[in-house]
Design an enzyme around this catalytic site. Structure first.
Site, PDB file in Angstrom:
ATOM      1  N   ARG A 124     -22.705  90.956  33.963  1.00 26.80           N
ATOM      2  CA  ARG A 124     -21.815  90.645  32.469  1.00 26.80           C
ATOM      3  C   ARG A 124     -21.669  88.991  32.412  1.00 26.80           C
ATOM      4  NH1 ARG A 124     -18.468  93.757  36.211  1.00 26.80           N
ATOM      5  NH2 ARG A 124     -18.527  95.633  35.185  1.00 26.80           N
ATOM      6  N   LYS A 176     -25.733  82.900  18.435  1.00 26.35           N
ATOM      7  CA  LYS A 176     -26.083  84.092  19.128  1.00 26.35           C
ATOM      8  C   LYS A 176     -27.398  84.467  19.652  1.00 26.35           C
ATOM      9  CE  LYS A 176     -24.778  84.313  14.168  1.00 26.35           C
ATOM     10  NZ  LYS A 176     -24.701  84.899  12.743  1.00 26.35           N
ATOM     11  N   GLU A 181     -34.972  76.835   6.497  1.00 26.19           N
ATOM     12  CA  GLU A 181     -33.605  76.233   7.731  1.00 26.19           C
ATOM     13  C   GLU A 181     -33.053  74.697   8.013  1.00 26.19           C
ATOM     14  OE1 GLU A 181     -31.497  78.799   7.932  1.00 26.19           O
ATOM     15  OE2 GLU A 181     -33.068  80.618   8.469  1.00 26.19           O
ATOM     16  N   LYS A 220     -26.211  72.355  12.500  1.00 32.54           N
ATOM     17  CA  LYS A 220     -25.692  73.425  12.784  1.00 32.54           C
ATOM     18  C   LYS A 220     -24.722  73.863  14.123  1.00 32.54           C
ATOM     19  CE  LYS A 220     -27.147  77.682  14.380  1.00 32.54           C
ATOM     20  NZ  LYS A 220     -27.298  78.966  13.983  1.00 32.54           N
ATOM     21  N   GLU A 236     -17.869  83.303  13.732  1.00 28.51           N
ATOM     22  CA  GLU A 236     -18.108  83.125  12.474  1.00 28.51           C
ATOM     23  C   GLU A 236     -17.205  84.031  11.499  1.00 28.51           C
ATOM     24  OE1 GLU A 236     -21.516  86.635  12.356  1.00 28.51           O
ATOM     25  OE2 GLU A 236     -23.140  84.627  11.392  1.00 28.51           O
ATOM     26  N   ARG A 274     -18.736  78.782   9.727  1.00 32.99           N
ATOM     27  CA  ARG A 274     -19.614  79.285   9.369  1.00 32.99           C
ATOM     28  C   ARG A 274     -20.304  80.174   8.819  1.00 32.99           C
ATOM     29  NH1 ARG A 274     -22.780  80.465  15.836  1.00 32.99           N
ATOM     30  NH2 ARG A 274     -24.495  81.450  15.243  1.00 32.99           N
ATOM     31  N   ASN A 279     -25.383  81.380   5.621  1.00 28.25           N
ATOM     32  CA  ASN A 279     -25.490  82.190   5.092  1.00 28.25           C
ATOM     33  C   ASN A 279     -25.830  81.895   4.420  1.00 28.25           C
ATOM     34  OD1 ASN A 279     -25.972  84.844   6.900  1.00 28.25           O
ATOM     35  ND2 ASN A 279     -24.670  85.846   4.672  1.00 28.25           N
ATOM     36  N   HIS A 327     -29.071  83.358   2.575  1.00 35.01           N
ATOM     37  CA  HIS A 327     -29.758  84.494   3.526  1.00 35.01           C
ATOM     38  C   HIS A 327     -29.526  86.296   2.302  1.00 35.01           C
ATOM     39  CE1 HIS A 327     -30.459  81.039   6.257  1.00 35.01           C
ATOM     40  NE2 HIS A 327     -31.061  82.479   7.196  1.00 35.01           N
ATOM     41  N   HIS A 349     -32.140  88.590   3.739  1.00 32.78           N
ATOM     42  CA  HIS A 349     -32.328  89.243   4.188  1.00 32.78           C
ATOM     43  C   HIS A 349     -32.716  90.727   3.461  1.00 32.78           C
ATOM     44  CE1 HIS A 349     -29.520  87.354   7.219  1.00 32.78           C
ATOM     45  NE2 HIS A 349     -30.463  86.973   7.722  1.00 32.78           N
ATOM     46  N   HIS A 388     -39.377  84.828   8.166  1.00 29.95           N
ATOM     47  CA  HIS A 388     -37.925  84.808   7.652  1.00 29.95           C
ATOM     48  C   HIS A 388     -37.590  84.144   6.246  1.00 29.95           C
ATOM     49  CE1 HIS A 388     -33.739  84.797   8.133  1.00 29.95           C
ATOM     50  NE2 HIS A 388     -33.638  83.797   8.885  1.00 29.95           N
TER      51      HIS A 388
HETATM   52  N1  LIG Z   1     -29.790  83.595  17.481  1.00 29.75           N
HETATM   53  C1  LIG Z   1     -29.836  82.939  16.193  1.00 29.75           C
HETATM   54  O1  LIG Z   1     -28.484  81.985  15.707  1.00 29.75           O
HETATM   55  C2  LIG Z   1     -31.428  83.622  15.264  1.00 29.75           C
HETATM   56  C3  LIG Z   1     -30.670  82.409  14.006  1.00 29.75           C
HETATM   57  C4  LIG Z   1     -31.826  82.305  13.518  1.00 29.75           C
HETATM   58  C5  LIG Z   1     -32.944  83.498  13.747  1.00 29.75           C
HETATM   59  N2  LIG Z   1     -33.513  83.588  15.332  1.00 29.75           N
HETATM   60  C6  LIG Z   1     -34.296  84.924  15.402  1.00 29.75           C
HETATM   61  O2  LIG Z   1     -35.290  84.125  15.477  1.00 29.75           O
HETATM   62  C7  LIG Z   1     -36.619  85.151  15.461  1.00 29.75           C
HETATM   63  C8  LIG Z   1     -37.652  84.052  15.036  1.00 29.75           C
HETATM   64  O3  LIG Z   1     -38.217  83.239  15.557  1.00 29.75           O
HETATM   65  P1  LIG Z   1     -39.104  82.390  15.454  1.00 29.75           P
HETATM   66  O4  LIG Z   1     -39.411  81.948  13.825  1.00 29.75           O
HETATM   67  O5  LIG Z   1     -39.510  81.407  15.760  1.00 29.75           O
HETATM   68  O6  LIG Z   1     -40.705  83.283  15.893  1.00 29.75           O
HETATM   69  P2  LIG Z   1     -41.227  84.125  17.446  1.00 29.75           P
HETATM   70  O7  LIG Z   1     -39.876  83.587  18.573  1.00 29.75           O
HETATM   71  O8  LIG Z   1     -41.140  85.264  16.737  1.00 29.75           O
HETATM   72  O9  LIG Z   1     -42.056  83.009  17.393  1.00 29.75           O
HETATM   73  C9  LIG Z   1     -43.247  83.242  16.095  1.00 29.75           C
HETATM   74  C10 LIG Z   1     -45.052  83.030  17.173  1.00 29.75           C
HETATM   75  O10 LIG Z   1     -45.133  81.698  17.567  1.00 29.75           O
HETATM   76  C11 LIG Z   1     -45.976  81.752  18.882  1.00 29.75           C
HETATM   77  N3  LIG Z   1     -44.896  80.534  19.266  1.00 29.75           N
HETATM   78  C12 LIG Z   1     -43.675  79.812  19.840  1.00 29.75           C
HETATM   79  N4  LIG Z   1     -43.678  78.491  19.950  1.00 29.75           N
HETATM   80  C13 LIG Z   1     -44.885  78.412  20.292  1.00 29.75           C
HETATM   81  C14 LIG Z   1     -45.854  77.230  19.733  1.00 29.75           C
HETATM   82  N5  LIG Z   1     -45.028  76.088  20.751  1.00 29.75           N
HETATM   83  N6  LIG Z   1     -47.505  77.158  20.245  1.00 29.75           N
HETATM   84  C15 LIG Z   1     -48.288  77.908  19.211  1.00 29.75           C
HETATM   85  N7  LIG Z   1     -47.119  79.346  19.474  1.00 29.75           N
HETATM   86  C16 LIG Z   1     -46.223  79.611  19.592  1.00 29.75           C
HETATM   87  C17 LIG Z   1     -44.725  83.120  19.337  1.00 29.75           C
HETATM   88  O11 LIG Z   1     -45.015  83.767  20.338  1.00 29.75           O
HETATM   89  C18 LIG Z   1     -44.872  83.881  18.071  1.00 29.75           C
HETATM   90  O12 LIG Z   1     -46.234  84.020  18.131  1.00 29.75           O
HETATM   91  C19 LIG Z   1     -36.254  85.957  14.501  1.00 29.75           C
HETATM   92  O13 LIG Z   1     -36.098  87.182  15.421  1.00 29.75           O
HETATM   93  C20 LIG Z   1     -34.644  85.738  14.209  1.00 29.75           C
HETATM   94  O14 LIG Z   1     -33.433  86.806  14.054  1.00 29.75           O
HETATM   95  C21 LIG Z   1     -31.930  83.736  15.843  1.00 29.75           C
END
Ligand SMILES: NC(=O)c1ccc[n+]([C@@H]2O[C@H](COP(=O)([O-])OP(=O)(O)OC[C@H]3O[C@@H](n4cnc5c(N)ncnc54)[C@H](O)[C@@H]3O)[C@@H](O)[C@H]2O)c1
Length: 362
Positions: free
Chosen positions: A123, A145, A187, A229, A239, A243, A247, A250, A254, A266
């Site tokens: 939990r 999140k 972003e 942020k 949200e 918050r 968006n 977005h 989306h 994205h």
């Molecule tokens: N929780 C939230 O508030 C929130 C907000 C925005 C996005 N997200 C989520 O984040 C995700 C996207 O994240 P992202 O764009 O970081 O992509 P990702 O985590 O998929 O990483 C992209 C690629 O880069 C590689 N990588 C990461 N760091 C690296 C580095 N330093 N050197 C070489 N390769 C590296 C990863 O292994 C992957 O192949 C989505 O799933 C999205 O839904 C969450």
């Protein structure tokens, strides 16, 4: 304002469970201080990031912690029930108990699933995020999140679980592919338009530099975006109100991701969504033409897409109706009344939505 390379910047995130985001170089030695009373720490990292996780494991072991390292798939494939199950099993095998901690090393996909598993294991155990992509640093790792994807859609299963700390070590960006940096810039630019126009000035001053992690303003862009942020989520973790401004761009973004079956990055979808939101702001809030034009100039300038196929409008409109943020079938859009003054419009006329799309269409 330029920050000396050896300086440590700390940005506080307030709320019921406050924490700090540490930003700087050579920061991994800070991680042991953030794991509280843990005796065992699970380091969760993307498959290809063994080299980035190795110094994290090392620094924790040197602090006399028992470390178990768990690899999960790279990218979006990690955000599955299968990965979550694998992680829960690995935490059980390592005997991770309530005092122990998870440290997530990777992009937003890694911090999302590791955060979700930390939120649900016993939990809720402590999680520390070590984001290694620009998007992870300025967005996913800050705000609490967490999520995994299911057959019904992206991010439908998750929890609010603020981290105990976030360590943004800019050195981890050295291996980040250029395209991933540019993806995260959407972003950063959004943060500029909704809250901190200095971000836009810094980018416009050197568009080429802004498109690279070693650009002259990279650190300041990261810091300012995190500050935007942090301020928003400090006021509204769940949200309920402000918050929603995050968006901006977005709602259409989306929808594009859905129509593209999530094959478009994205940041690219958000970039097109930002140009659309600006056009909608001009039509509904009389946003100045030059602020509207600035969206395309800056997004284009760092290499992000700003147009989309006109014929896709019916499919996009339909996808927006199904967005999880649509309330009772009434579409909501964040718009700008003026630069850095976001507000929300609800259920705008279809004709206005379509007219704004014509400005984005290729
Ligand atoms: N929780 C939230 O508030 C929130 C907000 C925005 C996005 N997200 C989520 O984040 C995700 C996207 O994240 P992202 O764009 O970081 O992509 P990702 O985590 O998929 O990483 C992209 C690629 O880069 C590689 N990588 C990461 N760091 C690296 C580095 N330093 N050197 C070489 N390769 C590296 C990863 O292994 C992957 O192949 C989505 O799933 C999205 O839904 C969450």
């Amino acid at each position: 304002m330029s920050t000396p390379a050896d300086a440590l910047t700390s940005i506080h995130v307030g709320g019921d469970q406050p924490y700090d985001v540490l930003i700087g170089h050579d920061l991994l030695h800070r991680i042991p201080d953030l794991v509280g009373d843990a005796a065992t720490v699970a380091v969760v990292r993307a498959n290809s990031l063994a080299a980035l996780a190795a110094p994290v494991v090392d620094v924790l072991e040197k602090a006399s912690l028992r470390v178990t390292e768990i690899a999960i798939p790279d990218g979006e494939a990690a955000k599955s029930l299968t990965s979550a199950q694998h992680l829960w099993d690995a935490l059980a095998a390592a005997g991770v108990d309530r005092r122990d901690a998870v440290v997530a090393v990777g992009g937003g996909a890694t911090t999302d699933v590791a955060g979700f598993v930390a939120a649900t294991w016993l939990r809720g155990v402590r999680v520390v995020h070590v984001p290694t992509t620009l998007l992870g640093m300025v967005d996913a790792a800050v705000g609490g999140k967490t999520a995994i994807n299911t057959a019904a859609g992206k991010n439908l299963v998750g929890a609010f679980h603020p981290p105990a700390g976030v360590v943004v070590d800019l050195d981890t960006l050295a291996t980040l592919p250029a395209g991933e940096w540019v993806n995260g810039m959407a972003e950063v630019i959004k943060a500029g338009f909704i809250a901190d126009p200095t971000i836009l000035d810094l980018i416009a001053e050197d568009l080429d530099g802004a498109g690279r992690p070693d650009g002259p303003h990279a650190r300041e862009l990261v810091q300012r975006s995190i500050a935007v942020k942090a301020a928003v989520v400090s006021a509204d973790l769940r949200e309920a109100g402000p918050r929603e401004s995050l968006n901006y761009g977005h709602t259409l973004g989306h929808a594009i991701e859905r129509v593209e079956n999530f094959s478009m990055p994205h940041g690219h979808a958000v970039s097109i969504g930002l140009v659309y939101a600006a056009a909608l702001s001009r039509l509904t809030r009389a946003l100045d033409d030059d602020v509207v034009a600035r969206h395309r100039q800056i997004l284009d300038g760092v290499g992000l897409p700003t147009t989309y196929d006109l014929a896709a409008w019916p499919a996009l409109h339909d996808a927006m109706q199904h967005d999880k943020k649509t309330r009772a079938g009434r579409l909501r859009f964040v718009v700008l009344d003026q630069l850095a003054h976001p507000s929300v419009i609800e259920a705008p006329e279809d004709a206005v939505l379509e007219e704004a799309f014509a400005e984005v269409a290729s």
